[in-house]
Design a protein around this motif. Structure first.
Motif, PDB file in Angstrom:
ATOM      1  N   GLU A 128      -7.286   4.076 -15.960  1.00  0.00           N
ATOM      2  CA  GLU A 128      -7.297   4.887 -16.988  1.00  0.00           C
ATOM      3  C   GLU A 128      -6.041   5.977 -16.700  1.00  0.00           C
ATOM      4  O   GLU A 128      -5.352   6.404 -17.620  1.00  0.00           O
ATOM      5  CB  GLU A 128      -8.437   5.704 -17.372  1.00  0.00           C
ATOM      6  N   THR A 129      -5.941   6.321 -15.564  1.00  0.00           N
ATOM      7  CA  THR A 129      -4.973   7.766 -15.450  1.00  0.00           C
ATOM      8  C   THR A 129      -3.624   7.078 -14.533  1.00  0.00           C
ATOM      9  O   THR A 129      -2.837   7.658 -15.150  1.00  0.00           O
ATOM     10  CB  THR A 129      -5.744   8.454 -14.051  1.00  0.00           C
ATOM     11  N   GLU A 130      -3.769   6.021 -14.028  1.00  0.00           N
ATOM     12  CA  GLU A 130      -2.544   5.171 -13.424  1.00  0.00           C
ATOM     13  C   GLU A 130      -1.761   6.069 -12.313  1.00  0.00           C
ATOM     14  O   GLU A 130      -1.537   5.710 -11.399  1.00  0.00           O
ATOM     15  CB  GLU A 130      -1.641   4.765 -14.436  1.00  0.00           C
TER      16      GLU A 130
ATOM     17  N   LEU B 103      -1.220   5.518  -8.376  1.00  0.00           N
ATOM     18  CA  LEU B 103      -2.470   5.611  -7.639  1.00  0.00           C
ATOM     19  C   LEU B 103      -2.884   4.121  -7.299  1.00  0.00           C
ATOM     20  O   LEU B 103      -2.820   3.272  -8.099  1.00  0.00           O
ATOM     21  CB  LEU B 103      -3.546   6.109  -8.604  1.00  0.00           C
ATOM     22  N   PHE B 104      -3.143   3.964  -6.057  1.00  0.00           N
ATOM     23  CA  PHE B 104      -3.298   2.711  -5.422  1.00  0.00           C
ATOM     24  C   PHE B 104      -4.500   2.715  -4.509  1.00  0.00           C
ATOM     25  O   PHE B 104      -5.014   1.462  -4.206  1.00  0.00           O
ATOM     26  CB  PHE B 104      -2.148   2.171  -4.918  1.00  0.00           C
ATOM     27  N   SER B 105      -5.058   3.764  -3.829  1.00  0.00           N
ATOM     28  CA  SER B 105      -5.946   3.801  -2.903  1.00  0.00           C
ATOM     29  C   SER B 105      -6.774   4.751  -3.312  1.00  0.00           C
ATOM     30  O   SER B 105      -6.742   5.694  -3.965  1.00  0.00           O
ATOM     31  CB  SER B 105      -5.228   3.757  -1.456  1.00  0.00           C
ATOM     32  N   TRP B 106      -7.994   4.858  -2.374  1.00  0.00           N
ATOM     33  CA  TRP B 106      -9.097   6.147  -2.559  1.00  0.00           C
ATOM     34  C   TRP B 106      -9.464   6.367  -1.085  1.00  0.00           C
ATOM     35  O   TRP B 106      -9.600   5.633  -0.314  1.00  0.00           O
ATOM     36  CB  TRP B 106     -10.337   5.117  -3.217  1.00  0.00           C
TER      37      TRP B 106
ATOM     38  N   PRO C 230     -10.070  11.385  -7.273  1.00  0.00           N
ATOM     39  CA  PRO C 230      -9.601  10.220  -7.318  1.00  0.00           C
ATOM     40  C   PRO C 230      -8.405  10.423  -8.427  1.00  0.00           C
ATOM     41  O   PRO C 230      -7.747   9.128  -8.828  1.00  0.00           O
ATOM     42  CB  PRO C 230     -10.742   9.639  -8.391  1.00  0.00           C
ATOM     43  N   THR C 231      -8.044  11.345  -9.202  1.00  0.00           N
ATOM     44  CA  THR C 231      -6.819  11.624  -9.961  1.00  0.00           C
ATOM     45  C   THR C 231      -5.728  12.096  -9.141  1.00  0.00           C
ATOM     46  O   THR C 231      -4.558  12.293  -9.787  1.00  0.00           O
ATOM     47  CB  THR C 231      -7.042  12.524 -11.353  1.00  0.00           C
ATOM     48  N   LEU C 232      -5.961  12.006  -8.008  1.00  0.00           N
ATOM     49  CA  LEU C 232      -4.599  12.792  -7.160  1.00  0.00           C
ATOM     50  C   LEU C 232      -4.399  11.834  -5.826  1.00  0.00           C
ATOM     51  O   LEU C 232      -5.335  11.109  -5.389  1.00  0.00           O
ATOM     52  CB  LEU C 232      -4.805  14.296  -6.530  1.00  0.00           C
ATOM     53  N   CYS C 233      -2.986  11.712  -5.606  1.00  0.00           N
ATOM     54  CA  CYS C 233      -2.739  11.101  -4.557  1.00  0.00           C
ATOM     55  C   CYS C 233      -3.182  11.960  -3.358  1.00  0.00           C
ATOM     56  O   CYS C 233      -3.071  13.082  -3.307  1.00  0.00           O
ATOM     57  CB  CYS C 233      -1.364  10.650  -4.343  1.00  0.00           C
ATOM     58  N   PRO C 234      -3.176  11.316  -2.079  1.00  0.00           N
ATOM     59  CA  PRO C 234      -3.492  12.244  -0.817  1.00  0.00           C
ATOM     60  C   PRO C 234      -2.483  13.059  -0.536  1.00  0.00           C
ATOM     61  O   PRO C 234      -2.642  14.294  -0.114  1.00  0.00           O
ATOM     62  CB  PRO C 234      -3.398  11.116   0.339  1.00  0.00           C
TER      63      PRO C 234
END
Length: 312
Positions: free
Chosen positions: A256-258, A267-270, A276-280
């Motif tokens: 949904e957010t991409e 965004l590709f990992s967790w 979950p809506t931010l990158c590290p």
């Protein structure tokens, strides 16, 4: 208690629950003073007022006995009031009730502290509602303070508290077959909310501990070695399953957010410690992320056993 003392008590109670300023709450409560009353006043009506006649859209022999309540503003079943009094027994007759809404012949919604209740006006029944103001949904189980839609608005400590309460209840349900504890959709709801609240691991660990107990004690808890092994396997299966639920929820959010909502990176990992809506690189430190998640939904934190308070 004089009317002035009752008014001040109502203001202080509302201030304790909402954290609002006394003067502002005083003005608001003054404008709706007739809507705030102690439980004792409602019980007094229930005990003294005669039966009232009402028109029903179903056979009258199924209808409850009702009285005309000036506090609720409509006919209310005696049994509904008595059930509410039973639920609020620990708070006592001085518990302050706020009438949120009333639909004659259907339902009324009242608030006591942070708890919200639906008074069913067509039968002797009370349902506890989601604690999000104005929400008409019930929670998915008694251990949850919010419905599935608003569960994600709860802070980390509130989610951990709910996970503990639900896990103990689930363990009692499966007392005859402790290996069957896992696989519940209610646990999935808590995990999905924990992903958003950046508290997946504390919630998962609390769920596993409350549902299964300490694995180091399985040999003492279960005399049959095969049962101890079965419960150990069930615990590990549930741990793996909850991880899969969490990753599926992250994948749904990423779909949904991409892109990262801060820098726009894909965004590709967790990472469980990263929203979950931010990158590290854009994420705050883990402890700060949990505090931000809690603050974003109303408070910096919630003491163990306490519920979260969402904004309207």
């Amino acid at each position: 208690m004089t009317k002035d003392k009752k008014r001040k008590a109502a203001i202080r109670e509302t201030q304790r629950v909402t954290g609002g300023r006394y003067t502002r709450l005083a003005r608001e409560i003054a404008a709706t003073a007739s809507r705030v009353f102690p439980l004792a006043d409602l019980l007094a009506e229930c005990a003294t007022l005669p039966h009232a006649s009402a028109e029903w859209d179903f056979p009258e022999h199924y209808a409850p006995a009702v009285f005309d309540s000036s506090l609720i503003g409509t006919a209310v079943p005696y049994g509904t009031v008595l059930e509410l009094a039973g639920i609020l027994a620990q708070q006592g007759p001085g518990a302050l009730i706020t009438l949120e809404s009333a639909e004659p012949g259907s339902q009324a919604v009242v608030v006591c502290g942070s708890r919200r209740f639906q008074l069913v006006l067509t039968q002797d029944m009370v349902n506890e509602l989601c604690r999000k103001p104005e929400c008409r949904n019930s929670s998915d189980c008694r251990a949850f303070t919010h419905c599935r839609e608003h569960l994600v608005e709860c802070g980390p400590q509130a989610l951990v508290s709910m996970a503990r309460a639900w896990g103990y209840g689930r363990r009692e349900e499966c007392d005859q077959d402790p290996a069957a504890v896992g696989g519940s959709g209610e646990a999935d709801l808590l995990v999905k909310a924990a992903v958003v609240g950046v508290c997946f691991e504390p919630v998962m660990n609390t769920l596993l501990d409350a549902c299964f107990g300490d694995p180091d004690l399985f040999d003492d808890m279960y005399w049959d070695a095969s049962q101890a092994l079965a419960v150990q396997h069930a615990l590990e299966r549930e741990r793996l399953r909850l991880h899969q639920v969490a990753r599926a929820e992250v994948a749904r959010i990423h779909k949904e957010t991409e892109d990262c909502t801060s820098c726009g990176m894909r965004l590709f990992s967790w990472n469980p410690d990263v929203p979950p809506t931010l990158c590290p690189p854009c994420a705050p430190p883990p402890a700060a992320a949990r505090r931000i998640a809690a603050f974003a939904h109303g408070r910096h934190g919630v003491a163990s056993g306490e519920v979260c308070h969402t904004s309207a």
